[in-house]
Design a protein around this motif. Structure first.
Motif, PDB file in Angstrom:
ATOM      1  N   THR A  92      17.254  20.891  38.531  1.00 36.67           N
ATOM      2  CA  THR A  92      18.327  20.414  37.645  1.00 36.67           C
ATOM      3  C   THR A  92      19.356  21.512  37.357  1.00 36.67           C
ATOM      4  OG1 THR A  92      16.946  20.954  35.756  1.00 36.67           O
ATOM      5  CG2 THR A  92      16.848  18.680  36.552  1.00 36.67           C
ATOM      6  N   PHE A  93      19.172  22.704  37.905  1.00 36.81           N
ATOM      7  CA  PHE A  93      20.143  23.804  37.786  1.00 36.81           C
ATOM      8  C   PHE A  93      20.543  24.071  36.339  1.00 36.81           C
ATOM      9  CE2 PHE A  93      20.827  21.379  41.775  1.00 36.81           C
ATOM     10  CZ  PHE A  93      20.257  22.292  42.637  1.00 36.81           C
ATOM     11  N   PRO A  94      19.560  24.321  35.467  1.00 33.63           N
ATOM     12  CA  PRO A  94      19.879  24.557  34.053  1.00 33.63           C
ATOM     13  C   PRO A  94      20.625  25.886  33.858  1.00 33.63           C
ATOM     14  CG  PRO A  94      17.548  24.906  34.469  1.00 33.63           C
ATOM     15  CD  PRO A  94      18.135  24.395  35.742  1.00 33.63           C
ATOM     16  N   PRO A  95      21.319  26.011  32.710  1.00 32.72           N
ATOM     17  CA  PRO A  95      22.066  27.247  32.432  1.00 32.72           C
ATOM     18  C   PRO A  95      21.153  28.475  32.422  1.00 32.72           C
ATOM     19  CG  PRO A  95      22.643  25.530  30.858  1.00 32.72           C
ATOM     20  CD  PRO A  95      21.479  25.020  31.656  1.00 32.72           C
ATOM     21  N   SER A  96      21.695  29.623  32.749  1.00 32.01           N
ATOM     22  CA  SER A  96      21.000  30.922  32.702  1.00 32.01           C
ATOM     23  C   SER A  96      19.736  30.948  33.544  1.00 32.01           C
ATOM     24  CB  SER A  96      20.639  31.304  31.262  1.00 32.01           C
ATOM     25  OG  SER A  96      21.701  31.057  30.416  1.00 32.01           O
TER      26      SER A  96
ATOM     27  N   PRO B 184      25.029  28.055  39.683  1.00 35.41           N
ATOM     28  CA  PRO B 184      24.271  27.071  38.910  1.00 35.41           C
ATOM     29  C   PRO B 184      24.878  26.952  37.514  1.00 35.41           C
ATOM     30  CG  PRO B 184      22.884  28.963  39.566  1.00 35.41           C
ATOM     31  CD  PRO B 184      24.303  29.314  39.879  1.00 35.41           C
ATOM     32  N   SER B 185      24.951  25.728  37.010  1.00 30.97           N
ATOM     33  CA  SER B 185      25.468  25.467  35.659  1.00 30.97           C
ATOM     34  C   SER B 185      26.798  26.166  35.381  1.00 30.97           C
ATOM     35  CB  SER B 185      24.435  25.883  34.611  1.00 30.97           C
ATOM     36  OG  SER B 185      23.764  24.766  34.148  1.00 30.97           O
ATOM     37  N   PRO B 186      27.850  25.863  36.145  1.00 35.13           N
ATOM     38  CA  PRO B 186      29.149  26.456  35.812  1.00 35.13           C
ATOM     39  C   PRO B 186      29.618  25.896  34.472  1.00 35.13           C
ATOM     40  CG  PRO B 186      29.412  24.708  37.420  1.00 35.13           C
ATOM     41  CD  PRO B 186      27.940  24.883  37.231  1.00 35.13           C
ATOM     42  N   PRO B 187      30.439  26.667  33.722  1.00 29.84           N
ATOM     43  CA  PRO B 187      30.827  26.229  32.364  1.00 29.84           C
ATOM     44  C   PRO B 187      31.461  24.839  32.361  1.00 29.84           C
ATOM     45  CG  PRO B 187      31.982  28.257  33.031  1.00 29.84           C
ATOM     46  CD  PRO B 187      30.983  27.962  34.087  1.00 29.84           C
TER      47      PRO B 187
ATOM     48  N   LEU C  58      24.987  22.360  40.389  1.00 37.05           N
ATOM     49  CA  LEU C  58      25.191  23.526  41.241  1.00 37.05           C
ATOM     50  C   LEU C  58      26.581  23.378  41.848  1.00 37.05           C
ATOM     51  CD1 LEU C  58      24.225  26.069  42.715  1.00 37.05           C
ATOM     52  CD2 LEU C  58      23.209  24.586  44.452  1.00 37.05           C
ATOM     53  N   ARG C  59      27.453  24.341  41.537  1.00 34.87           N
ATOM     54  CA  ARG C  59      28.819  24.281  42.065  1.00 34.87           C
ATOM     55  C   ARG C  59      28.875  25.001  43.408  1.00 34.87           C
ATOM     56  NH1 ARG C  59      33.052  27.292  38.598  1.00 34.87           N
ATOM     57  NH2 ARG C  59      32.295  29.086  39.778  1.00 34.87           N
ATOM     58  N   LEU C  60      29.322  24.289  44.433  1.00 33.22           N
ATOM     59  CA  LEU C  60      29.504  24.919  45.740  1.00 33.22           C
ATOM     60  C   LEU C  60      30.992  25.097  45.994  1.00 33.22           C
ATOM     61  CD1 LEU C  60      26.989  23.192  48.209  1.00 33.22           C
ATOM     62  CD2 LEU C  60      26.612  25.113  46.646  1.00 33.22           C
ATOM     63  N   THR C  61      31.375  26.320  46.331  1.00 38.11           N
ATOM     64  CA  THR C  61      32.742  26.603  46.762  1.00 38.11           C
ATOM     65  C   THR C  61      32.765  26.430  48.274  1.00 38.11           C
ATOM     66  OG1 THR C  61      32.869  28.222  44.999  1.00 38.11           O
ATOM     67  CG2 THR C  61      34.561  28.352  46.704  1.00 38.11           C
ATOM     68  N   PRO C  62      33.713  25.637  48.802  1.00 41.04           N
ATOM     69  CA  PRO C  62      33.636  25.330  50.236  1.00 41.04           C
ATOM     70  C   PRO C  62      33.909  26.541  51.123  1.00 41.04           C
ATOM     71  CG  PRO C  62      35.705  24.537  49.308  1.00 41.04           C
ATOM     72  CD  PRO C  62      34.875  25.008  48.153  1.00 41.04           C
TER      73      PRO C  62
ATOM     74  N   THR D 122      40.113  24.135  48.690  1.00 38.21           N
ATOM     75  CA  THR D 122      39.196  24.981  47.913  1.00 38.21           C
ATOM     76  C   THR D 122      38.513  24.177  46.806  1.00 38.21           C
ATOM     77  OG1 THR D 122      40.991  25.578  46.416  1.00 38.21           O
ATOM     78  CG2 THR D 122      40.578  27.082  48.262  1.00 38.21           C
ATOM     79  N   THR D 123      38.613  22.846  46.853  1.00 40.69           N
ATOM     80  CA  THR D 123      38.043  22.026  45.777  1.00 40.69           C
ATOM     81  C   THR D 123      36.514  22.188  45.743  1.00 40.69           C
ATOM     82  OG1 THR D 123      39.773  20.417  46.232  1.00 40.69           O
ATOM     83  CG2 THR D 123      37.948  19.693  44.824  1.00 40.69           C
ATOM     84  N   PRO D 124      35.956  22.573  44.593  1.00 45.47           N
ATOM     85  CA  PRO D 124      34.501  22.727  44.541  1.00 45.47           C
ATOM     86  C   PRO D 124      33.788  21.373  44.523  1.00 45.47           C
ATOM     87  CG  PRO D 124      35.453  23.142  42.380  1.00 45.47           C
ATOM     88  CD  PRO D 124      36.600  22.911  43.321  1.00 45.47           C
ATOM     89  N   ALA D 125      32.523  21.384  44.920  1.00 41.35           N
ATOM     90  CA  ALA D 125      31.669  20.197  44.848  1.00 41.35           C
ATOM     91  C   ALA D 125      30.530  20.514  43.882  1.00 41.35           C
ATOM     92  CB  ALA D 125      31.124  19.862  46.225  1.00 41.35           C
ATOM     93  N   TYR D 126      30.158  19.532  43.068  1.00 33.79           N
ATOM     94  CA  TYR D 126      29.093  19.736  42.072  1.00 33.79           C
ATOM     95  C   TYR D 126      27.899  18.860  42.431  1.00 33.79           C
ATOM     96  CZ  TYR D 126      32.936  21.828  39.494  1.00 33.79           C
ATOM     97  OH  TYR D 126      33.995  22.624  39.118  1.00 33.79           O
ATOM     98  N   PHE D 127      26.758  19.513  42.627  1.00 34.89           N
ATOM     99  CA  PHE D 127      25.537  18.786  42.983  1.00 34.89           C
ATOM    100  C   PHE D 127      24.553  18.873  41.824  1.00 34.89           C
ATOM    101  CE2 PHE D 127      27.364  19.864  47.075  1.00 34.89           C
ATOM    102  CZ  PHE D 127      27.093  18.756  47.866  1.00 34.89           C
TER     103      PHE D 127
END
Ligand SMILES: *[C@@H]1O[C@H](CO)[C@@H](O)[C@H](O)[C@H]1NC(C)=O
Ligand SMILES: *[C@@H]1O[C@H](CO)[C@@H](O)[C@H](O)[C@H]1NC(C)=O
Ligand SMILES: *[C@@H]1O[C@H](CO)[C@@H](O)[C@H](O)[C@H]1NC(C)=O
Ligand SMILES: *[C@@H]1O[C@H](CO)[C@@H](O)[C@H](O)[C@H]1NC(C)=O
Ligand SMILES: *[C@@H]1O[C@H](CO)[C@@H](O)[C@H](O)[C@H]1NC(C)=O
Ligand SMILES: *[C@@H]1O[C@H](CO)[C@@H](O)[C@H](O)[C@H]1NC(C)=O
Ligand SMILES: *[C@@H]1O[C@H](CO)[C@@H](O)[C@H](O)[C@H]1NC(C)=O
Ligand SMILES: *[C@@H]1O[C@H](CO)[C@@H](O)[C@H](O)[C@H]1NC(C)=O
Ligand SMILES: *[C@@H]1O[C@H](CO)[C@@H](O)[C@H](O)[C@H]1NC(C)=O
Length: 599
Positions: A358-362, A382-385, A391-395, A581-586
């Motif tokens: 679940t990619f929790p903060p910290s 993981p857990s971008p603000p 999980l944010r992936l930068t392409p 450069t659009t990020p994807a959030y999983f």
């Protein structure tokens, strides 16, 4: 009748009263999934623990180490190759067959030694930089930082192993294939500096074109030399052979009963058995690990690649050993049954527990997650603000195929995965992605190499790109539904399935993302399922609405049954060579084991 029952009861009572003497059951594979070329040791001085290394090719982190205290429950405890500075060249290897080949793990002088080869298979056979032979050492395999940087040594072969003789001298033994050999060579070595003496041929094998994984064992006044042989790499004729000598430098005489271990010319589900290593447990009993593919002799469907299997052997004094052949269940020597805990970085290797991330903060990314060559760490957050618990992936500019199907390039390849470890499974994620530039794409993949992968993602394409009529099972109302969010330049988010392989793959299936799905918050569920031992099913639907999931493609796993590695299930984000450069959030990453086929 009465007498038989009495005898049966009596024998059960007898064996129950000596419960600790009862044979164990070894269930194969012991490390399911992409864990080839095993090398194992037993260390009574390290809490009676067994440690095994496997090869990893272009995967990173590389050279996984598993540990067990009872030979039945194994945990991944970390990776020898876990920092880019240890071996920068892994970033540059070309070809799917490149990267880390067969490591040998040994313990000497209170130190773990891991000797292996970094291969750049793109280079000509005669180019001495094709095979970069290296030594890692470390004091604590549970601590990634404990492993040293690579020390290089001069050797033009592959699959090197260190051996310390009784007089304290250290040797490296390694192999050469038919292009120059086939033969096995040996030299004295200073393992701290990598300085080697003169190489000498010690054995030519029994006729296989590519001997591999040579190992030396000292027993009863003999030096026993073990090797795997085949026509190159791993195939149905893979086998383990042995020879012995009174002197470490030979001449080695072949065992008249070779091969000692093979499943060649059998109908077993476990094929290509070879590349073995031997070790003794605390009771003095002998065991062997090897690699095997669960393919049957048809050898068409083995998406998990070469896995680690184990068997028992008896090794009478002064004789060559006898191995129990590899199968799904093996009666092995008695072993302690209490499962003592191992400080692992994941679940037990042969666990059937579902995985839910679940990619929790910290919280750092779990250590078993795998990239292809070195990642750019900032591409994985993981857990971008802006979207916690994703999980944010930068392409990356490069997609999973990359430029020539081989190279990651300096810009990396945004891809993170776990191994397929079960014949039947379901792998799913939730994707939150709003592409704004043409060709921006994010999705899921069953990935074997850059030349072999099956992908399903969301991609921004011009209106009219759909091939929807070719999607089996997709209702007409979805195939030609109008979509919202068409931009001024006529770009429309589409779902696309595509495959890449050396064998034929289905044509891409592309359809516009239905407007009704986009209205529900825009999040999608993407799923890859193995519905049987030969086929995957790729499905998509609005997140949280299982009943609306649609099958996009049913596809054979033959395109990812090839070569040296095994299938990784993961997520990716790419601009497909464009400027996006659009990020994807999983989020909601799930791997659910369903069934393991063993025989
Ligand atoms: C790998 O291939 C790329 C592109 O084809 C090339 O630029 C690079 O030099 C190659 N790397 C090595 C180590 O051969
Ligand atoms: C490897 O060989 C080269 C040239 O043959 C030599 O310059 C170099 O010192 C050697 N390296 C080691 C570690 O022995
Ligand atoms: C082993 O191979 C080497 C190199 O090909 C050859 O010179 C040697 O005669 C072979 N030895 C035997 C015993 O066949
Ligand atoms: C399997 O059978 C073939 C044909 O008889 C033979 O050439 C080959 O050596 C056998 N393989 C092994 C490993 O025994
Ligand atoms: C116990 O295991 C050993 C090693 O595999 C084997 O040789 C022996 O036959 C087994 N005994 C029984 C009763 O299965
Ligand atoms: C959708 O397309 C199918 C044929 O591909 C056609 O039969 C059907 O009428 C279309 N539906 C709508 C709502 O346009
Ligand atoms: C496996 O599933 C595929 C796709 O549904 C199907 O075509 C194939 O016949 C199945 N194979 C077996 C052995 O059931
Ligand atoms: C992958 O990226 C390359 C550019 O790096 C591009 O030419 C190719 O079309 C892309 N593949 C797909 C399927 O989009
Ligand atoms: C990417 O940006 C460069 C520089 O601005 C431009 O020349 C190029 O055409 C752009 N490529 C695409 C595919 O938009």
């Amino acid at each position: 009748m009465f007498l038989t029952t009495l005898l049966l009861c009596l024998s059960e009572w007898v064996s129950a009263s000596r419960g600790h003497d009862r044979n164990s059951t070894i269930v194969n594979p012991i490390f399911p999934g992409f864990y080839p070329d095993p090398s194992c040791i037993y260390l009574p001085e390290r809490e009676h623990t067994f440690f095994c290394a496997s090869s990893s090719f272009n995967a990173f982190p590389g050279i996984p180490i598993h540990a067990s205290k009872d030979l039945q429950n194994w945990k991944l405890i970390g990776h020898v190759l876990n920092r880019r500075e240890q071996l920068p060249r892994l970033a540059e290897t070309n070809r799917s067959t490149s990267g880390i080949w067969a490591p040998t793990l040994r313990f000497h002088d209170e130190t773990f030694w891991l000797v292996t080869t970094l291969v750049d298979d793109d280079r000509p056979q005669k180019d001495s930089s094709r095979l970069d032979n290296i030594i890692f050492k470390g004091k604590d395999p549970y601590n990634p930082k404990s492993w040293s940087n690579a020390v290089h040594f001069n050797f033009t072969g592959y699959d090197p192993e260190p051996f310390w003789d009784e007089d304290g001298k250290a040797y490296i033994t390694g192999a050469h294939a038919w292009q120059v050999g086939p033969y096995i060579e040996q030299a004295e070595v200073d393992l701290d500096t990598g300085k080697v003496g003169d190489w000498q041929i010690i054995w030519n094998g029994t006729g296989g074109l590519a001997p591999e994984g040579p190992h030396i064992y000292r027993k009863d006044g003999w030096y026993y030399l073990l090797a795997a042989e085949d026509s190159g790499g791993t195939g149905l004729n893979h086998m383990v052979t042995m020879a012995r000598s009174k002197k470490i430098s030979g001449p080695y005489e072949a065992n008249p009963r070779n091969p000692v271990l093979t499943n060649a010319n059998t109908t077993s589900y476990f094929q290509t058995v070879g590349h073995s290593d031997l070790f003794q447990d605390g009771n003095g009993n002998w065991w062997a690990v090897a690699l095997s593919t669960r393919s049957g002799p048809e050898y068409l469907h083995y998406p998990m690649g070469r896995e680690t299997v184990m068997t028992a052997m008896s090794w009478p004094k002064g004789e060559f050993p006898i191995f129990t052949p590899i199968s799904g269940e093996i009666s092995g020597w008695p072993i302690r049954h209490e499962q003592e805990d191992i400080r692992g970085v994941g679940p037990y290797a042969n666990s059937d527990d579902p995985e839910h991330l679940t990619f929790p903060p910290s919280t750092p990314l779990p250590a078993h997650l795998t990239h292809w060559r070195y990642p750019i760490p900032s591409s994985y957050t993981p857990s971008p603000p802006e979207k916690p618990n994703t999980l944010r992936l930068t392409p990356s500019r490069i997609n999973l195929t990359a430029l020539n199907g081989n190279y990651a390039g300096a810009e990396g390849q945004t891809f993170i995965s776990r191994r397929q470890q079960h014949t039947l499974f379901a792998y799913s994620v939730t994707l939150d992605f709003s592409p704004t530039q043409r060709d921006e794409e994010a999705g899921v993949t069953a990935f074997l190499t850059q030349n072999h992968h099956l992908d399903m993602g969301v991609i921004l394409l011009p209106r009219g790109s759909a091939t929807a009529s070719s999607i089996p099972g997709l209702p007409a109302d979805l195939s030609n539904s109008t979509t919202g969010g068409i931009s001024d330049d006529g770009m429309v988010p589409h779902v696309r399935f595509r495959g890449e392989s050396y064998v034929p793959v289905p044509k891409p299936a592309i359809f516009p993302l239905p407007e009704s799905w986009r209205r529900k918050g825009g999040k999608l569920a993407l799923e890859i399922r193995a519905c049987n031992a030969s086929h995957y099913v790729f499905s998509v639907g609005p997140a949280g609405k299982r009943s609306e999931m649609r099958v996009v493609m049913e596809v054979s796993n033959e395109p990812v049954s090839w070569g040296f590695t095994g299938t990784l299930l993961g997520i990716y984000a790419t601009s497909n060579g464009g400027n996006g450069t659009t990020p994807a959030y999983f989020s909601d990453w799930r791997y659910t084991p369903v069934e393991q086929f063993r025989d």
